[in-house]
Design a protein around this motif. Sequence first.
Motif, mmCIF file in Angstrom:
data_model
loop_
_atom_site.group_PDB
_atom_site.id
_atom_site.type_symbol
_atom_site.label_atom_id
_atom_site.label_comp_id
_atom_site.label_asym_id
_atom_site.label_seq_id
_atom_site.Cartn_x
_atom_site.Cartn_y
_atom_site.Cartn_z
ATOM 1 N N GLU A 9 0.882 -1.177 0.000
ATOM 2 C CA GLU A 9 0.000 0.000 0.000
ATOM 3 C C GLU A 9 0.918 1.225 0.000
ATOM 4 O OE1 GLU A 9 -2.419 -0.090 3.592
ATOM 5 O OE2 GLU A 9 -0.675 0.007 4.893
ATOM 6 N N CYS B 22 0.484 4.129 1.432
ATOM 7 C CA CYS B 22 0.430 5.041 2.596
ATOM 8 C C CYS B 22 1.621 4.889 3.546
ATOM 9 C CB CYS B 22 -0.873 4.846 3.353
ATOM 10 S SG CYS B 22 -1.131 3.160 3.872
ATOM 11 N N ARG C 170 0.404 -6.644 -4.807
ATOM 12 C CA ARG C 170 -0.097 -7.688 -3.909
ATOM 13 C C ARG C 170 -0.114 -8.998 -4.678
ATOM 14 N NH1 ARG C 170 -5.063 -4.399 -0.815
ATOM 15 N NH2 ARG C 170 -3.703 -2.677 -0.245
ATOM 16 N N GLU D 292 -1.903 -11.432 -5.204
ATOM 17 C CA GLU D 292 -3.270 -11.957 -5.080
ATOM 18 C C GLU D 292 -3.315 -13.423 -5.498
ATOM 19 O OE1 GLU D 292 -5.815 -10.368 -3.871
ATOM 20 O OE2 GLU D 292 -5.294 -8.242 -3.985
ATOM 21 N N LEU E 232 -9.400 -5.313 -14.494
ATOM 22 C CA LEU E 232 -8.552 -4.425 -13.689
ATOM 23 C C LEU E 232 -8.912 -4.446 -12.209
ATOM 24 C CD1 LEU E 232 -8.683 -1.266 -15.997
ATOM 25 C CD2 LEU E 232 -6.965 -3.073 -15.965
ATOM 26 N N PHE E 233 -9.994 -5.146 -11.865
ATOM 27 C CA PHE E 233 -10.511 -5.042 -10.496
ATOM 28 C C PHE E 233 -9.554 -5.643 -9.468
ATOM 29 C CE2 PHE E 233 -12.899 -6.293 -6.775
ATOM 30 C CZ PHE E 233 -13.578 -5.131 -6.498
ATOM 31 N N TYR F 63 -5.483 -2.570 11.137
ATOM 32 C CA TYR F 63 -5.205 -1.212 11.611
ATOM 33 C C TYR F 63 -6.470 -0.386 11.837
ATOM 34 C CZ TYR F 63 -5.824 -0.773 6.573
ATOM 35 O OH TYR F 63 -6.309 -0.880 5.307
ATOM 36 N N MET G 123 -14.606 0.236 -4.264
ATOM 37 C CA MET G 123 -13.758 1.044 -5.130
ATOM 38 C C MET G 123 -12.803 1.896 -4.282
ATOM 39 S SD MET G 123 -14.975 3.450 -8.215
ATOM 40 C CE MET G 123 -15.942 4.543 -7.183
ATOM 41 N N GLU G 124 -13.311 2.362 -3.136
ATOM 42 C CA GLU G 124 -12.486 3.195 -2.256
ATOM 43 C C GLU G 124 -12.724 2.774 -0.811
ATOM 44 O OE1 GLU G 124 -12.229 7.307 -3.034
ATOM 45 O OE2 GLU G 124 -11.733 7.858 -0.983
ATOM 46 N N GLY G 125 -11.674 2.827 -0.012
ATOM 47 C CA GLY G 125 -11.805 2.547 1.423
ATOM 48 C C GLY G 125 -11.539 3.820 2.208
ATOM 49 N N VAL H 149 -8.268 5.171 -2.732
ATOM 50 C CA VAL H 149 -9.025 4.696 -3.904
ATOM 51 C C VAL H 149 -8.082 4.009 -4.885
ATOM 52 C CG1 VAL H 149 -8.925 6.996 -5.010
ATOM 53 C CG2 VAL H 149 -10.633 5.350 -5.758
HETATM 54 N N1 GAP Z 1 -4.016 1.812 2.623
HETATM 55 C C1 GAP Z 1 -5.257 1.161 2.751
HETATM 56 C C2 GAP Z 1 -5.471 0.131 1.764
HETATM 57 O O1 GAP Z 1 -4.580 -0.231 1.018
HETATM 58 P P1 GAP Z 1 -7.280 -1.467 0.799
HETATM 59 O O2 GAP Z 1 -8.773 -1.499 1.033
HETATM 60 O O3 GAP Z 1 -6.518 -2.729 0.957
HETATM 61 O O4 GAP Z 1 -6.743 -0.344 1.768
HETATM 62 C C3 GAP Z 1 -7.459 0.380 -1.020
HETATM 63 O O5 GAP Z 1 -7.004 -0.894 -0.647
HETATM 64 C C4 GAP Z 1 -7.973 0.375 -2.431
HETATM 65 O O6 GAP Z 1 -6.986 -0.147 -3.317
HETATM 66 C C5 GAP Z 1 -9.195 -0.512 -2.637
HETATM 67 O O7 GAP Z 1 -10.394 0.147 -2.292
HETATM 68 C C6 GAP Z 1 -9.108 -0.817 -4.116
HETATM 69 O O8 GAP Z 1 -9.700 0.218 -4.871
HETATM 70 C C7 GAP Z 1 -7.620 -0.827 -4.386
HETATM 71 N N2 GAP Z 1 -7.117 -2.209 -4.469
HETATM 72 C C8 GAP Z 1 -6.811 -3.035 -3.453
HETATM 73 N N3 GAP Z 1 -6.383 -4.220 -3.904
HETATM 74 C C9 GAP Z 1 -6.425 -4.146 -5.260
HETATM 75 C C10 GAP Z 1 -6.106 -5.061 -6.312
HETATM 76 N N4 GAP Z 1 -5.626 -6.273 -6.070
HETATM 77 N N5 GAP Z 1 -6.257 -4.650 -7.594
HETATM 78 C C11 GAP Z 1 -6.729 -3.406 -7.870
HETATM 79 N N6 GAP Z 1 -7.055 -2.515 -6.912
HETATM 80 C C12 GAP Z 1 -6.903 -2.862 -5.631
#
Ligand code: GAP
Length: 449
Positions: free
Chosen positions: A162, A164, A194, A196, A203-204, A260, A278-280, A320
């Motif tokens: 991430e 941040c 990540r 995954e 793209l999701f 966290y 889409m956003e956290g 986001v």
């Molecule tokens: N810093 C907080 C954080 O990373 P998260 O909910 O794990 O929180 C934030 O991720 C945003 O990143 C998600 O809302 C999503 O839009 C995007 N995201 C997370 N994992 C993703 C993935 N594997 N592929 C595309 N977008 C991703």
Amino acid sequence: MNKSKITMEQLVSYAKRRGFVFQASEIYGGVAGMYDFGPYGVELKNNIKKLWWQEMVYINDNISGIDSAIIQSPKVWEASGHVERFSDPMVDCKSCKKRFRADKLANVDSVDIPELTKLVNKFDCPNCGGHDWTDIRQFNLLMKTFLGPLEDDNAVAYLRGETCQGIYTNFDNVRETTRAKLPFGVAQIGKAFRNEITPGDFLFRQREFEQAEMQMFVDPESADKIFSQWKERRMKWHETILDKGNLRFREHGENERAHYAKDAWDIEYNFPFGFKEMEGIHNRGDWDLSRHSKFSGKELEYFDEESKKRFTPWVIETSVGMDRLFLAVLADSYTEEQVGEETRVVMKFKPSLAPVKVAVLPLSKKPELSKLSREVFEIISGDINVEYDETQSIGKRYRRQDEIGTPLCVTVDFDSLEDNAVTVRDRDTMKQERIKIAELKSYVQSKLN
Ligand code: GAP
């Protein structure tokens, strides 16, 4: 106008056909969870990023931006909790050896491993139909690499999971150099990685993606208030880009929240496969600064001159995924319209998001028209992305620009040689206006604004 939902197959094929998104390493058969953005995709993505940056960094005098390194000290990821806890449950089919994310297979959000095991055992393998599962194990999502020539444990480093974390480690640097007082925010856009288990839905869910994150450092006493302000503000911002009916909030249950988070809400978008995150927006409490303080040995506190209080600031985060927002913008803008006997596909991007703002289209390839058209191109290009196209019939070129979502087409015809004027066609109304070349630049600017 037909706003019926575009299917995922249509969207993927559109994105490739029109040069928005290609599979990474396609000529080698592709890499799961990785994508390349093509000539129109990169423009659209940059425009989305620009709007976000304006919304965060330019209109708030208490938010500044940074761009931190993708690879940080591995200690950062120990402090953040990612080395220990950033994992998803995985399960393998013993018959076909395919690996799945157990919670996705069982279609649940967050349950403990014994419960998940019971649920997974109710399902057959979606790949081979078998029914022989391994135990469920936790799989860490951080991507590893090695720094330097020795590939041993001391050289292990992680690609950031991430963006941040680079903001927290720079908390004091930014505070000192900008002389910021609480509450103040730091914003960043950049790649995150990540590993995954099952990337998918285009793209999701990717393994390499882009995040736009803003971390607001606050006094713990004002954390709840600032959290709800940002929650509302972020929704309002999305509503300026996307159809309101396709957006909703979802609160995270206690078991579901990241390690966290004290409070967590998602803004979900109604993707072709349904409403998904889409956003956290998270209230991260003092987790980040206190952990980095503990692990680095550097005090990361704040002294409030007025109250004479010293404390560890809390963090309110908005995060986001740029690729998910990109996908939402594509799905939201895709429109089919009946024009006479034909169906026209038109991407109704806001002008600020459109990858190409204006197309200059000479009616024919005759040298005198090409020459004037090139002059017209030079008048309006430079600050904005303008395309020059003289191949195919004018009707086909209009349709192509509609599919790219170009707000204005400028046609240079034989009358232009006489009257020094051009025809400007509006993408949405398809109405045409005759405009003097001398006035074209200001006309285009006012239309795009
Ligand atoms: N810093 C907080 C954080 O990373 P998260 O909910 O794990 O929180 C934030 O991720 C945003 O990143 C998600 O809302 C999503 O839009 C995007 N995201 C997370 N994992 C993703 C993935 N594997 N592929 C595309 N977008 C991703």
